[in-house]
Design a protein around this motif. Structure first.
Motif, PDB file in Angstrom:
ATOM      1  N   ILE A   1      10.184 -17.726  12.040  1.00 47.16           N
ATOM      2  CA  ILE A   1      10.671 -18.921  11.559  1.00 47.16           C
ATOM      3  C   ILE A   1      10.833 -18.781  10.048  1.00 47.16           C
ATOM      4  N   LEU A   2      12.084 -19.337   9.653  1.00 53.32           N
ATOM      5  CA  LEU A   2      12.519 -19.558   8.249  1.00 53.32           C
ATOM      6  C   LEU A   2      11.960 -21.012   7.617  1.00 53.32           C
ATOM      7  N   ILE A   3      11.328 -20.756   6.677  1.00 55.88           N
ATOM      8  CA  ILE A   3      10.834 -22.030   5.945  1.00 55.88           C
ATOM      9  C   ILE A   3      11.056 -21.807   4.558  1.00 55.88           C
ATOM     10  N   ALA A   4      11.758 -22.823   3.911  1.00 58.38           N
ATOM     11  CA  ALA A   4      11.997 -22.677   2.385  1.00 58.38           C
ATOM     12  C   ALA A   4      12.086 -24.200   2.106  1.00 58.38           C
ATOM     13  N   ARG A   5      11.993 -24.370   0.722  1.00 56.58           N
ATOM     14  CA  ARG A   5      11.988 -25.544  -0.029  1.00 56.58           C
ATOM     15  C   ARG A   5      12.821 -25.492  -1.263  1.00 56.58           C
ATOM     16  N   LEU A   6      13.781 -26.496  -1.351  1.00 57.08           N
ATOM     17  CA  LEU A   6      14.697 -26.384  -2.687  1.00 57.08           C
ATOM     18  C   LEU A   6      14.612 -28.184  -2.811  1.00 57.08           C
TER      19      LEU A   6
ATOM     20  N   ALA B   1      14.595 -24.129 -14.675  1.00 58.62           N
ATOM     21  CA  ALA B   1      13.908 -25.551 -14.582  1.00 58.62           C
ATOM     22  C   ALA B   1      13.071 -25.650 -13.070  1.00 58.62           C
ATOM     23  N   PHE B   2      13.659 -24.940 -12.007  1.00 54.11           N
ATOM     24  CA  PHE B   2      12.973 -24.806 -10.655  1.00 54.11           C
ATOM     25  C   PHE B   2      11.918 -24.133 -10.692  1.00 54.11           C
ATOM     26  N   SER B   3      11.185 -23.342 -11.467  1.00 57.97           N
ATOM     27  CA  SER B   3      10.125 -22.371 -11.557  1.00 57.97           C
ATOM     28  C   SER B   3      10.065 -21.737  -9.835  1.00 57.97           C
ATOM     29  N   PRO B   4      11.148 -21.169  -9.675  1.00 54.46           N
ATOM     30  CA  PRO B   4      11.251 -20.594  -8.402  1.00 54.46           C
ATOM     31  C   PRO B   4      10.429 -19.473  -7.954  1.00 54.46           C
ATOM     32  N   ALA B   5       9.763 -19.639  -6.860  1.00 56.14           N
ATOM     33  CA  ALA B   5       8.787 -18.626  -6.383  1.00 56.14           C
ATOM     34  C   ALA B   5       9.722 -17.910  -5.109  1.00 56.14           C
ATOM     35  N   PHE B   6       9.585 -16.634  -4.821  1.00 57.15           N
ATOM     36  CA  PHE B   6      10.199 -16.123  -3.885  1.00 57.15           C
ATOM     37  C   PHE B   6       9.356 -15.113  -2.787  1.00 57.15           C
ATOM     38  N   GLY B   7       9.525 -15.236  -1.607  1.00 56.89           N
ATOM     39  CA  GLY B   7       9.028 -14.264  -0.672  1.00 56.89           C
ATOM     40  C   GLY B   7       7.385 -15.074  -0.475  1.00 56.89           C
TER      41      GLY B   7
ATOM     42  N   ALA C   1      11.513 -23.835  -4.405  1.00 55.00           N
ATOM     43  CA  ALA C   1      12.062 -24.122  -5.842  1.00 55.00           C
ATOM     44  C   ALA C   1      12.217 -25.764  -6.163  1.00 55.00           C
ATOM     45  N   THR C   2      11.571 -26.227  -7.110  1.00 53.93           N
ATOM     46  CA  THR C   2      11.702 -27.720  -7.259  1.00 53.93           C
ATOM     47  C   THR C   2      11.779 -27.950  -8.771  1.00 53.93           C
TER      48      THR C   2
ATOM     49  N   TYR D   1      22.391 -23.058  -8.331  1.00 54.74           N
ATOM     50  CA  TYR D   1      22.659 -23.380  -7.087  1.00 54.74           C
ATOM     51  C   TYR D   1      22.752 -22.037  -6.281  1.00 54.74           C
ATOM     52  N   ASP D   2      23.595 -21.456  -6.694  1.00 53.29           N
ATOM     53  CA  ASP D   2      24.026 -20.118  -5.968  1.00 53.29           C
ATOM     54  C   ASP D   2      23.092 -19.388  -5.492  1.00 53.29           C
ATOM     55  N   GLU D   3      22.137 -18.964  -6.566  1.00 54.34           N
ATOM     56  CA  GLU D   3      21.055 -18.116  -6.370  1.00 54.34           C
ATOM     57  C   GLU D   3      20.118 -18.483  -5.425  1.00 54.34           C
ATOM     58  N   LEU D   4      19.849 -19.780  -5.514  1.00 55.74           N
ATOM     59  CA  LEU D   4      18.678 -20.384  -4.621  1.00 55.74           C
ATOM     60  C   LEU D   4      19.213 -20.543  -3.210  1.00 55.74           C
ATOM     61  N   THR D   5      20.420 -21.084  -3.117  1.00 55.46           N
ATOM     62  CA  THR D   5      20.715 -21.164  -1.576  1.00 55.46           C
ATOM     63  C   THR D   5      21.313 -19.898  -1.057  1.00 55.46           C
ATOM     64  N   ARG D   6      21.708 -19.109  -1.739  1.00 54.66           N
ATOM     65  CA  ARG D   6      21.919 -17.621  -1.314  1.00 54.66           C
ATOM     66  C   ARG D   6      20.722 -16.987  -0.534  1.00 54.66           C
ATOM     67  N   ARG D   7      19.721 -16.946  -1.105  1.00 56.61           N
ATOM     68  CA  ARG D   7      18.190 -16.469  -0.701  1.00 56.61           C
ATOM     69  C   ARG D   7      17.825 -17.164   0.599  1.00 56.61           C
ATOM     70  N   ILE D   8      18.404 -18.456   0.804  1.00 58.00           N
ATOM     71  CA  ILE D   8      18.103 -18.908   1.999  1.00 58.00           C
ATOM     72  C   ILE D   8      18.973 -18.804   3.391  1.00 58.00           C
ATOM     73  N   VAL D   9      20.407 -18.837   2.886  1.00 55.85           N
ATOM     74  CA  VAL D   9      21.279 -18.241   3.778  1.00 55.85           C
ATOM     75  C   VAL D   9      21.261 -16.961   4.176  1.00 55.85           C
ATOM     76  N   GLU D  10      20.927 -16.066   3.350  1.00 56.06           N
ATOM     77  CA  GLU D  10      20.776 -14.793   3.685  1.00 56.06           C
ATOM     78  C   GLU D  10      19.519 -14.225   4.664  1.00 56.06           C
ATOM     79  N   ALA D  11      18.512 -15.302   4.465  1.00 57.35           N
ATOM     80  CA  ALA D  11      17.398 -14.854   5.451  1.00 57.35           C
ATOM     81  C   ALA D  11      17.438 -15.763   6.724  1.00 57.35           C
ATOM     82  N   ALA D  12      18.525 -16.371   6.762  1.00 59.58           N
ATOM     83  CA  ALA D  12      18.741 -17.109   8.234  1.00 59.58           C
ATOM     84  C   ALA D  12      18.906 -16.069   9.509  1.00 59.58           C
ATOM     85  N   PRO D  13      19.865 -15.327   9.282  1.00 61.00           N
ATOM     86  CA  PRO D  13      20.418 -14.514  10.362  1.00 61.00           C
ATOM     87  C   PRO D  13      19.036 -13.808  11.143  1.00 61.00           C
ATOM     88  N   GLY D  14      18.688 -13.677  12.425  1.00 62.34           N
ATOM     89  CA  GLY D  14      17.533 -13.233  13.064  1.00 62.34           C
ATOM     90  C   GLY D  14      16.360 -13.971  13.211  1.00 62.34           C
TER      91      GLY D  14
END
Length: 488
Positions: free
Chosen positions: A3-8, A24-30, A64-65, A77-90
């Protein structure tokens, strides 16, 4: 089961001069994204608990918030959304904790574009979304999600419960117990944020009607107040329902019926501001003989709607009227903080405070307010929220100074910050309950903590990028006619 779970999360005020870069989002990954939410009161935390409860493998590409501010930088936007989209397959299911009112430099429909890309990357995989009550819902969002649930409280205290609701329905799909779809109705109504509180008035009644539809058997019904400080096609009120596919026609009728009820009360979703002088006069009257402070809520410069947190109109007018015993905070002015820290505790200084961020998008250019006072305290601006919103969260305002002018004690911080908690004053050794007036740059989030300690509150509408005066905003892209910009 994977299950893919993400926050943006981002609520975009397109008139705000506050930038929204990636940091500004102080993003956390993985794994860091999972740890940032585990045990918290976010919708993503609820997703995590549900997935772990069924023994699933979790994929958490990002959490990321960012505070509300201007359009999200395209690179962010491109970086944060790319990570979600690329994790979706499978993945076997996708659960997203989004806001619903994100605008980026290159897209007016931040969530809709993201969901469409996720849908294309994982065709046939069920997608569930938890959204803020102030989401600006679009056709693309609705078409790309199988389950959509919004907060039912403002001030928001049901983020976790909303995530649990959306996640529970999506897992029913995953187990083959139901097949859901989303129905909706968007109204040509731009509500004022101060009329979207669920504590009283039309939004409380609309949300209760949505709960009634859920009690009658609909899986989820949400009323979205929209976020009107965005010059996009439709920053408007919507009713959204998640239903079983076989019940779509009846559900659409119910959604349309609730939308008609809202439209009949459309004038109640409009906030009429009093002149600032009238508000301050009322506050003075309220303070006569009071034993507790009167709250002055400067909602025209609310950082949680994209305000700069540095306008001085309310304080200046209060001082000119002779108000004393004022505690104000936090005021964001990193330049003044540096000046006051350099002077040192106990120093008497003259300092130019606030009004330093140009408000070009609404045509305002102000001058700082020159004040004389004493540096009473310097701190790192950190505190822990006591609740009920974000209970236990550690907050940081950056270097923070208490500046005493005699009539007012001003908490000056390096960063914009919502007064979630008494900690904004306690971190510099100030007891806010001992003052006659508390001047807070806030609309709603301060109320659960500060209102019970006060004599009452007065809403003060100052000229800033979060004012309730729509006439100050040069709307150009909003689809017309729309109420109240146009007659009903």
């Amino acid at each position: 089961m994977k299950i893919l779970i993400a926050r943006l999360n981002h609520e975009t005020n397109t008139f705000s001069p506050v930038p929204t870069p990636l940091e500004a989002f102080s993003p956390a990954f993985g794994e860091a994204a999972l740890r940032a939410n585990k045990g918290m009161r976010t919708a993503m935390a609820a997703f995590i608990d549900l997935a772990e409860g069924m023994g699933a493998t979790l994929v958490t590409p990002v959490s990321a918030t960012a505070n509300p501010s201007g359009p999200v930088h395209a690179k962010a936007y491109d970086e944060l959304t790319r990570r979600i989209v690329e994790a979706a397959p499978g993945c076997d299911a996708i659960l997203l904790d989004l806001h619903g009112a994100m605008v980026a430099e290159h897209t007016d429909d931040g969530e809709g574009d993201l969901l469409a890309r996720v849908r294309a990357a994982a065709p046939g995989v069920p997608i569930g979304v938890a959204l803020d009550l102030h989401g600006n819902i679009t056709e693309q969002m609705v078409q790309s999600a199988d389950v959509m649930v919004g907060f039912k409280t403002y001030p928001h205290i049901d983020m976790y419960e909303t995530g649990e609701h959306a996640g529970r329905l999506l897992l029913q799909m995953l187990r083959g117990e139901a097949h859901f779809r989303v129905c909706w109705h968007r109204l040509p109504l731009m509500s004022h944020t101060l009329r979207s509180t669920t504590l009283e008035g039309p939004m409380r009644d609309a949300v209760e009607a949505a709960r009634g539809l859920e009690r009658s058997g609909l899986p989820a019904v949400s009323v979205f107040g929209g976020f009107s400080l965005a010059d996009i096609e439709a920053p408007c009120v919507s009713v959204v329902a998640t239903c079983r596919a076989e019940d779509a026609a009846a559900t659409q009728d119910a959604v349309d019926g609730l939308a008609r009820q809202i439209w009949q009360r459309r004038t109640e979703y409009v906030y009429r501001s009093d002149p600032l002088e009238d508000s301050l006069r009322r506050a003075q009257d309220m303070a006569q003989g009071a034993t507790r402070p009167v709250l002055l809520l400067d909602h025209g410069d609310n950082c949680m709607s994209g305000g700069t947190c540095d306008t001085m109109d309310v304080l200046q007018a209060a001082l000119e009227r002779g108000l004393t015993g004022i505690a104000m905070g936090p005021l964001c002015d990193p330049e003044a903080v540096a000046r006051l820290i350099a002077a040192g505790e106990g120093a008497e200084v003259d300092v130019d405070l606030g009004n330093k961020v140009p408000l070009d998008r609404i045509g305002l250019h102000k001058k700082p307010l020159r004040l004389h006072g004493t540096v009473r305290a310097v701190s790192d601006g950190s505190y822990t929220v006591t609740g009920p919103i974000y209970t236990g969260q550690r907050c940081h305002m950056g270097h923070t100074v208490l500046f005493d002018t005699g009539s007012a004690q001003i908490v000056v911080s390096e960063q914009t910050h919502e007064p979630w908690d008494l900690g904004v004053f306690h971190c510099v050794g100030l007891d806010p309950t001992r003052f006659r007036f508390l001047l807070l740059k806030s609309r709603m989030y301060c109320r659960p903590v500060f209102t019970p300690l006060s004599e009452g509150l007065v809403e003060c509408d100052s000229p800033g990028v979060t004012t309730s005066d729509y006439a100050r905003f040069p709307f150009k892209r909003v689809r017309r006619p729309v109420y109240p910009l146009d007659p009903a």
